[in-house]
Write a protein that holds these residues in place. Structure first.
Motif, PDB file in Angstrom:
ATOM      1  N   SER A  66       0.841  -1.209   0.000  1.00 31.92           N
ATOM      2  CA  SER A  66       0.000   0.000   0.000  1.00 31.92           C
ATOM      3  C   SER A  66       0.867   1.247   0.000  1.00 31.92           C
ATOM      4  N   ASN A  67       0.264   2.356  -0.439  1.00 29.04           N
ATOM      5  CA  ASN A  67       1.008   3.612  -0.571  1.00 29.04           C
ATOM      6  C   ASN A  67       1.511   4.090   0.793  1.00 29.04           C
ATOM      7  N   LEU A  85       6.781   0.906   2.309  1.00 27.77           N
ATOM      8  CA  LEU A  85       5.497   0.466   1.786  1.00 27.77           C
ATOM      9  C   LEU A  85       4.656  -0.159   2.891  1.00 27.77           C
ATOM     10  N   ALA A 132       2.309   0.582  -6.213  1.00 28.73           N
ATOM     11  CA  ALA A 132       2.139   1.383  -4.996  1.00 28.73           C
ATOM     12  C   ALA A 132       3.163   2.515  -5.030  1.00 28.73           C
TER      13      ALA A 132
END
Length: 363
Positions: A66-67, A85, A132
């Motif tokens: 995920s970002n 991340l 991401a």
């Protein structure tokens, strides 16, 4: 739908068998088991049964995590972007920098541009690639400059303390006074407290804060008072010139005479001459000397001559009294008669009866 994979001529109504359950003819990639699934149809004699198979391979979807976002200082060590991340990203992906150029997994704040870094994990068909991003902000290391110790005079103008900082201090910081209280940054000699004034810049992580201290000492300006004047008699006594200075002259200074020579400060008409006498109080490190003057004017002692007693014949037309005085009288004085009344200085002896006493007064 595995049935849809059998081709357009497959007869419906058959049954499925395989390594895992199906929902009708639907295979769920999330929970189903990969393998060979068999579709069977029962034949009506003389036709035999018919079968066909669908081989199902389940590829794992790529996970780029995920970002994330991170702020670093421009003097911080390099960081591993993969560790920034979120989630459980797959290893082995590729990075690109904010300009779309290939980039390694390490970000060096001293060299690499701030911005958005993208991590891509390639998918195996039919799975699409996953991406991401990490948004990176690079903050500058705060610089408060360098402090120092300064001495100023109480008569100096107000000083912006920022002008006393050395180096290259960045603007926008705040000042505290020697008591740790907020301070505007302008030091007024004679009003502001002596001591250390601290300039602080920075907002904390990731770069922290920086401080520099300017230590101020105020010297009291010397006070020689204000100019004065005096008129003395050439035959008079001693005069202390310090008492003739105006204002609040401080003692302990030094005097010079009109010729610039050292002078005691006590004027003696018998030894000293008229002119400008200067009083100077010496300044210290930051304060210049202070001076004030006393202008001395000297006048001579008037001389009315000496008393005289004369007898005049009453047949004289007039008598000039000034000519009858003894000694060396100054001209220009005034006369009074024995009754204290003004008289012109020339008398007619015939008009007087008896002895007449006259006095000449010169001022």
């Amino acid at each position: 739908d595995l049935f849809a994979l059998l081709g357009p001529s497959a007869d419906p109504g058959g049954s499925w068998s395989g390594p895992g359950p199906l929902i009708g003819s639907l295979f769920d990639p999330l929970s189903g088991t990969a393998g060979i699934y068999t579709y069977s149809l029962t034949g009506t004699p003389p036709c035999v049964d018919a079968q066909s198979t669908v081989t199902v391979v389940v590829n794992v979807a790529p996970d780029a995590g995920s970002n994330g976002a991170v702020s670093v200082c421009n003097t911080s060590p390099a960081i591993d972007l993969f560790l920034q991340l979120g989630g459980a990203p797959d290893a082995g992906g590729t990075w690109t920098d904010p300009n779309g150029m290939a980039h390694g997994a390490l970000f060096d704040p001293a060299m690499d541009p701030a911005g958005t870094y993208s991590y891509t994990v390639a998918g195996t068909a039919p799975c699409a690639d996953d991406l991401a991003t990490i948004s990176i902000t690079v903050d500058p290391q705060p610089d408060a400059g360098t402090g120092g110790t300064f001495t100023v005079c109480s008569s100096d103008a107000a000083i912006a303390l920022s002008t006393l900082l050395g180096g290259s201090p960045q603007p926008g910081g705040g000042w505290t006074d020697p008591n740790g209280q907020a301070f505007g940054g302008t030091f007024t000699p004679g009003v502001s407290l002596d001591g250390g004034y601290t300039y602080t810049v920075g907002t904390g992580p990731p770069c922290g804060i920086a401080s520099a201290t300017v230590t101020m000492t105020t010297e009291l300006a010397p006070d020689a008072g204000t100019n004065g004047t005096v008129t003395v008699c050439a035959a008079g006594g001693l005069t202390d010139l310090f008492t003739l200075l105006g204002g609040t002259a401080q003692p302990g200074g030094s005097w010079t005479d009109p010729n610039g020579s050292a002078f005691s400060g006590t004027y003696d008409p018998n030894l000293n001459g008229p002119g400008t006498y200067t009083y100077t109080v010496t300044g210290a490190t930051a304060c210049p000397d202070a001076s004030a003057t006393v202008q001395v004017t000297e006048v001579n002692q008037p001389d009315a001559g000496t008393d005289a007693v004369v007898s005049l014949c009453d047949d004289l037309p007039t008598a000039v009294l000034f000519l009858l005085l003894g000694g060396t009288p100054d001209p220009g004085g005034t006369w009074t008669d024995p009754n204290g009344l003004p008289v012109g200085g020339t008398i007619t002896p015939g008009t007087a009866r008896g002895q007449i006493t006259l006095r000449k007064v010169v001022r």
